[in-house]
Design an enzyme around this catalytic site. Structure first.
Site, mmCIF file in Angstrom:
data_model
loop_
_atom_site.group_PDB
_atom_site.id
_atom_site.type_symbol
_atom_site.label_atom_id
_atom_site.label_comp_id
_atom_site.label_asym_id
_atom_site.label_seq_id
_atom_site.Cartn_x
_atom_site.Cartn_y
_atom_site.Cartn_z
ATOM 1 N N ALA A 158 0.822 -1.210 0.000
ATOM 2 C CA ALA A 158 0.000 0.000 0.000
ATOM 3 C C ALA A 158 0.855 1.259 0.000
ATOM 4 O O ALA A 158 0.595 2.207 -0.756
ATOM 5 C CB ALA A 158 -0.931 -0.007 1.213
ATOM 6 N N GLU A 208 9.307 -5.296 -6.546
ATOM 7 C CA GLU A 208 8.300 -6.070 -5.803
ATOM 8 C C GLU A 208 8.243 -7.489 -6.354
ATOM 9 O O GLU A 208 7.912 -7.701 -7.513
ATOM 10 C CB GLU A 208 6.928 -5.410 -5.933
ATOM 11 C CG GLU A 208 5.758 -6.217 -5.392
ATOM 12 C CD GLU A 208 5.964 -6.663 -3.960
ATOM 13 O OE1 GLU A 208 5.895 -7.878 -3.699
ATOM 14 O OE2 GLU A 208 6.200 -5.786 -3.089
ATOM 15 N N GLN A 257 -4.431 -6.158 3.147
ATOM 16 C CA GLN A 257 -4.308 -6.870 4.416
ATOM 17 C C GLN A 257 -5.308 -6.434 5.493
ATOM 18 O O GLN A 257 -5.680 -7.258 6.348
ATOM 19 C CB GLN A 257 -2.876 -6.737 4.931
ATOM 20 C CG GLN A 257 -1.873 -7.404 4.007
ATOM 21 C CD GLN A 257 -0.444 -7.233 4.465
ATOM 22 O OE1 GLN A 257 -0.081 -7.629 5.565
ATOM 23 N NE2 GLN A 257 0.378 -6.630 3.620
ATOM 24 N N CYS A 308 -0.643 -3.368 12.235
ATOM 25 C CA CYS A 308 -2.032 -3.439 12.695
ATOM 26 C C CYS A 308 -2.124 -4.061 14.085
ATOM 27 O O CYS A 308 -2.578 -5.189 14.262
ATOM 28 C CB CYS A 308 -2.892 -4.217 11.703
ATOM 29 S SG CYS A 308 -4.671 -3.981 12.009
ATOM 30 N N ASP A 350 5.713 0.376 7.289
ATOM 31 C CA ASP A 350 6.132 -0.531 8.352
ATOM 32 C C ASP A 350 7.638 -0.682 8.497
ATOM 33 O O ASP A 350 8.124 -1.029 9.575
ATOM 34 C CB ASP A 350 5.522 -1.920 8.112
ATOM 35 C CG ASP A 350 4.001 -1.900 8.102
ATOM 36 O OD1 ASP A 350 3.423 -0.871 8.480
ATOM 37 O OD2 ASP A 350 3.404 -2.924 7.712
ATOM 38 N N LYS A 355 1.914 0.860 12.963
ATOM 39 C CA LYS A 355 2.152 0.479 11.576
ATOM 40 C C LYS A 355 0.831 0.030 10.948
ATOM 41 O O LYS A 355 0.423 -1.124 11.095
ATOM 42 C CB LYS A 355 3.205 -0.622 11.517
ATOM 43 C CG LYS A 355 4.546 -0.198 12.133
ATOM 44 C CD LYS A 355 5.573 -1.322 12.090
ATOM 45 C CE LYS A 355 6.871 -0.913 12.755
ATOM 46 N NZ LYS A 355 7.542 0.212 12.095
ATOM 47 N N THR A 356 0.155 0.961 10.264
ATOM 48 C CA THR A 356 -1.140 0.675 9.655
ATOM 49 C C THR A 356 -1.207 1.291 8.265
ATOM 50 O O THR A 356 -0.424 2.182 7.920
ATOM 51 C CB THR A 356 -2.298 1.247 10.490
ATOM 52 O OG1 THR A 356 -2.263 2.684 10.423
ATOM 53 C CG2 THR A 356 -2.212 0.808 11.950
ATOM 54 N N ALA A 357 -2.189 0.847 7.482
ATOM 55 C CA ALA A 357 -2.397 1.433 6.156
ATOM 56 C C ALA A 357 -2.807 2.897 6.271
ATOM 57 O O ALA A 357 -2.456 3.723 5.425
ATOM 58 C CB ALA A 357 -3.460 0.641 5.397
ATOM 59 N N ALA A 358 -3.565 3.215 7.323
ATOM 60 C CA ALA A 358 -3.975 4.603 7.535
ATOM 61 C C ALA A 358 -2.763 5.496 7.774
ATOM 62 O O ALA A 358 -2.704 6.627 7.273
ATOM 63 C CB ALA A 358 -4.936 4.692 8.720
ATOM 64 N N CYS A 385 -6.646 2.628 13.837
ATOM 65 C CA CYS A 385 -6.758 1.187 14.037
ATOM 66 C C CYS A 385 -8.225 0.849 14.284
ATOM 67 O O CYS A 385 -8.703 0.964 15.416
ATOM 68 C CB CYS A 385 -5.901 0.751 15.223
ATOM 69 S SG CYS A 385 -5.852 -1.039 15.429
#
Length: 442
Positions: free
Chosen positions: A39, A61, A69, A187, A325, A333-336, A369
């Site tokens: 992401a 990648e 995720q 997360c 992350d 450590k989140t996508a947000a 979260c």
């Protein structure tokens, strides 16, 4: 000179009939190299490939599949299909970016090169490291042999997430255990979310009175931010879920169906081991920086990319940035968090590339979260990891369970993820917050 090399390559690419190779057959060079097609990496590379032009940006990648995720908890709880969580990597990488389908093996910031797993080297003028964090199933004795069978599952891996719901459906009695390790993880709410969904499932199947649910965390609190810790303690207590602090899972005996925890902290039982039988065990594995980062000069003592927490620029190599992350940023450590970081990083990197004199953008540690507590129930934790204070988008108390928060997380944000975040056009809810909750704590 690197600048001359990039200018010559760009000119060659613009000649009629010119076409860059689709594989890395030897040394190649790009204006910007992004390590990681998750992401965070795609949020950066999608925008910058547009800004810098075709074939100026490369994404390293190795995976042919991109996973969303944050949806894994819903899959493990039987609320979403696994098919909803993934798409081909080729479909989500921006058309103007070059996809190098290899793993990174080494970074040499002095020479401005990344060595790939096959030994080829890629040169860069600027580097963004967005490699994520590695799941370390081998970090718990016996886990690799036990995971995916006999009631042991993990929502953190696409390989095992479907096993979670499969195994939960077979539980009729005994102990259901849910673990949280001592290491930094992505997360950090996910280890307990599945416990609440399991509780609800057992009640629906009328077996809850025969099943003991226990949450074991190596940390000293159920959640890092006090406001949401209070809320989650109340949820766990109301559901009859036993919360055990300072308990770190160190061994899984699959054949005997037993889990062993070491007691951490400074209490009277610190250092003791506790072995608990289980019928179901959901493991959040320890996580660690990737070795190619840990071994490189860009890492700090803990193995994460050493960047300024406000600008995301490396502390010693000014043409290197990190996001998400793998970075040293002291927030969850989140996508947000990655979405908010991407906006700052792109501004500051483009400012550097263009030689602009305007002020640098600053990241405030924002992260979110969403804590799923049941079907159509969710505590929407939003806060700054830097200040430890809530930073909520909406006017209501987000520490309360809300159906709106569930709908937002389960149905709206997945669409935002695929259609906006990965394309670099979503940078978090700051603009919404200014309207929906202008007095939100900053």
């Amino acid at each position: 000179m690197l600048a001359a090399k990039f200018a010559a390559r760009a000119a060659a690419a613009r000649r009629p009939g010119a076409r860059l190779s689709s594989t890395v057959a030897g040394p190649s060079s790009y204006r910007l190299v992004v390590i990681g097609g998750g992401a965070a990496g795609l949020a950066v590379s999608s925008t910058l490939s547009e800004k810098l032009g075709a074939n100026e940006v490369a994404v390293i990648e190795p995976s042919a599949v991109h996973y969303q995720q944050p949806l894994f908890t819903f899959v493990g709880g039987g609320l979403k299909s696994f098919a909803d969580t993934h798409r081909p990597t080729a479909d989500v990488i921006a058309p103007g970016a070059k996809w190098i389908r290899q793993a990174a093996a080494a970074i040499d910031p002095a020479q401005n090169t990344v060595t790939l797993a096959d030994g080829a080297r890629v040169s860069y003028e600027y580097l963004v490291v967005a490699a994520g964090i590695e799941l370390d199933f081998a970090g718990i004795k016996g886990l690799e042999a036990a995971i995916g069978r006999d009631g042991v599952a993990s929502n953190y891996s696409p390989k095992y997430v479907q096993k979670t719901f499969e195994f939960l459906q077979n539980v009729r009695s005994g102990n259901a255990l849910f673990t949280m390790p001592a290491t930094p993880i992505k997360c950090a709410g996910a280890p307990q979310k599945i416990a609440y969904l399991a509780d609800e499932l057992f009640r629906e199947k009328d077996v809850r009175h025969r099943v003991n649910l226990s949450y074991y965390t190596a940390l000293g609190k159920i959640f890092a931010i006090d406001k949401y810790a209070d809320a989650m303690n109340s949820v766990a207590q109301s559901r009859g879920i036993d919360v055990n602090l300072f308990h770190d899972l160190v061994e899984v005996d699959g054949p005997a169906k037993k889990a062993t925890f070491q007691i951490l902290g400074s209490g009277p039982r610190a250092g003791e081991s506790v072995t608990v039988p289980y019928e179901f065990l959901h493991v959040t594995p320890p996580m660690k920086p990737y070795d190619f980062i840990k071994r490189s000069p860009i890492a700090n003592a803990a193995g994460f990319v050493d960047v300024n927490q406000y600008t995301l620029q490396h502390s010693r190599f000014p043409n290197v940035y990190a996001i998400g992350d793998c970075s040293s940023l002291p927030t969850s450590k989140t996508a947000a968090a990655a979405a908010a970081q991407a906006k700052v990083l792109k501004h500051n990197l483009l400012r550097q590339i263009r030689g602009s004199v305007g002020p640098a953008a600053s990241y405030d540690g924002y992260t979110s979260c969403p804590l799923v507590t049941g079907k159509h129930k969710l505590v929407l934790a939003e806060f700054s990891g830097y200040t430890g204070k809530p930073h909520e988008t909406f006017f209501f108390n987000q520490a309360n369970e809300h159906a709106f928060s569930y709908w937002l997380t389960a149905d709206v944000l997945p669409e935002v993820y695929w259609n906006s975040m990965l394309k670099g056009t979503w940078s978090g809810p700051a603009a919404i917050r200014r309207v929906a909750n202008p007095v939100s704590s900053d």
